[in-house]
Design a protein around this motif. Sequence first.
Motif, short mmCIF file in Angstrom:
data_model
loop_
_atom_site.label_atom_id
_atom_site.label_comp_id
_atom_site.label_asym_id
_atom_site.label_seq_id
_atom_site.Cartn_x
_atom_site.Cartn_y
_atom_site.Cartn_z
N ASN A 102 0.84 -1.20 0.00
CA ASN A 102 0.00 0.00 0.00
C ASN A 102 0.87 1.25 0.00
O ASN A 102 2.07 1.18 0.29
N SER A 103 0.26 2.38 -0.31
CA SER A 103 0.98 3.66 -0.31
C SER A 103 2.29 3.56 -1.08
O SER A 103 3.35 3.99 -0.61
N LEU A 104 2.21 2.99 -2.26
CA LEU A 104 3.42 2.75 -3.05
C LEU A 104 4.08 4.05 -3.47
O LEU A 104 3.41 5.07 -3.74
N LYS A 105 5.41 4.00 -3.51
CA LYS A 105 6.23 5.15 -3.88
C LYS A 105 7.06 4.79 -5.11
O LYS A 105 7.29 3.61 -5.38
N SER A 106 7.56 5.80 -5.79
CA SER A 106 8.38 5.54 -6.97
C SER A 106 9.61 4.71 -6.63
O SER A 106 10.06 3.89 -7.43
N GLU A 107 10.12 4.89 -5.42
CA GLU A 107 11.31 4.13 -5.01
C GLU A 107 11.01 2.65 -4.74
O GLU A 107 11.94 1.88 -4.49
N ASP A 108 9.76 2.26 -4.77
CA ASP A 108 9.41 0.84 -4.65
C ASP A 108 9.51 0.12 -5.99
O ASP A 108 9.36 -1.11 -6.04
N THR A 109 9.75 0.87 -7.05
CA THR A 109 9.87 0.27 -8.37
C THR A 109 11.05 -0.70 -8.41
O THR A 109 12.18 -0.34 -8.07
N ALA A 110 10.78 -1.94 -8.79
CA ALA A 110 11.80 -2.98 -8.79
C ALA A 110 11.19 -4.27 -9.33
O ALA A 110 9.97 -4.36 -9.49
N VAL A 111 12.06 -5.23 -9.56
CA VAL A 111 11.59 -6.60 -9.78
C VAL A 111 11.52 -7.27 -8.42
O VAL A 111 12.49 -7.23 -7.65
N TYR A 112 10.38 -7.84 -8.11
CA TYR A 112 10.16 -8.48 -6.82
C TYR A 112 10.27 -9.99 -6.98
O TYR A 112 9.64 -10.58 -7.85
N TYR A 113 11.08 -10.59 -6.10
CA TYR A 113 11.33 -12.02 -6.15
C TYR A 113 10.82 -12.69 -4.88
O TYR A 113 11.05 -12.20 -3.77
N CYS A 114 10.20 -13.83 -5.05
CA CYS A 114 9.79 -14.66 -3.93
C CYS A 114 10.91 -15.65 -3.61
O CYS A 114 11.59 -16.15 -4.52
N ASN A 115 11.08 -15.90 -2.33
CA ASN A 115 12.11 -16.84 -1.87
C ASN A 115 11.50 -17.74 -0.81
O ASN A 115 10.68 -17.28 -0.01
N ALA A 116 11.89 -19.01 -0.81
CA ALA A 116 11.37 -19.92 0.21
C ALA A 116 12.40 -20.98 0.55
O ALA A 116 13.14 -21.46 -0.32
N ASP A 117 12.41 -21.35 1.82
CA ASP A 117 13.27 -22.40 2.33
C ASP A 117 12.43 -23.67 2.42
O ASP A 117 11.51 -23.74 3.24
N ILE A 118 12.73 -24.66 1.57
CA ILE A 118 11.82 -25.78 1.37
C ILE A 118 12.50 -27.12 1.55
O ILE A 118 13.63 -27.32 1.07
#
Length: 121
Positions: free
Chosen positions: A83-99
Motif C-alpha cells: 500500500n501507499s506505493l512510492k516511486s522508489e518501490d519500483t523494482a523486480v520483486y522475487y519470492c524466496n522460500a526455504d523448502i
Amino acid sequence: QVQLVESGGGLVQPGGSLRLSCAASGSIFSINAMGWYRQAPGKERELVTGITSGGSTNYADSVKGRFTISRDNAKKTAYLQMNSLKSEDTAVYYCNADIATWGMPGTYDYWGQGTQVTVSS
C-alpha cells in the motif's frame, strides 16, 4: 522439482496498491521461511520482508507500515500486500522460500522468476 511462481505485478500510480502472490508447487514436504526480495535497476537485491512457518514477520525499514506479508500454508502460497506505493518501490520483486522436499535431506533455497512492479504517474 520445486517451482515458485509469482504474480500480481504491474504498473501503479504513486499512493496506489498492489498485491503479489507466490505459489509453491512440486514435491514439497514442508516450507519454512518465505520472503520477498526486490532489485531495482543498478542496485543489489535486498530483503523486503519475511515470514516464518509460524507467522512471525520482519520488514525492511523502508516498507514498514506500508507492506504486509502473509501466507496460506494449505495453499503453499505467500502474499505481499503493498500500500501507499512510492516511486522508489519500483523494482523486480522475487519470492524466496526455504523448502524441504520429499526424499531429500535438509532444506534448500528456492527463488521465483520475479515480477515487475513499477510505480509511476
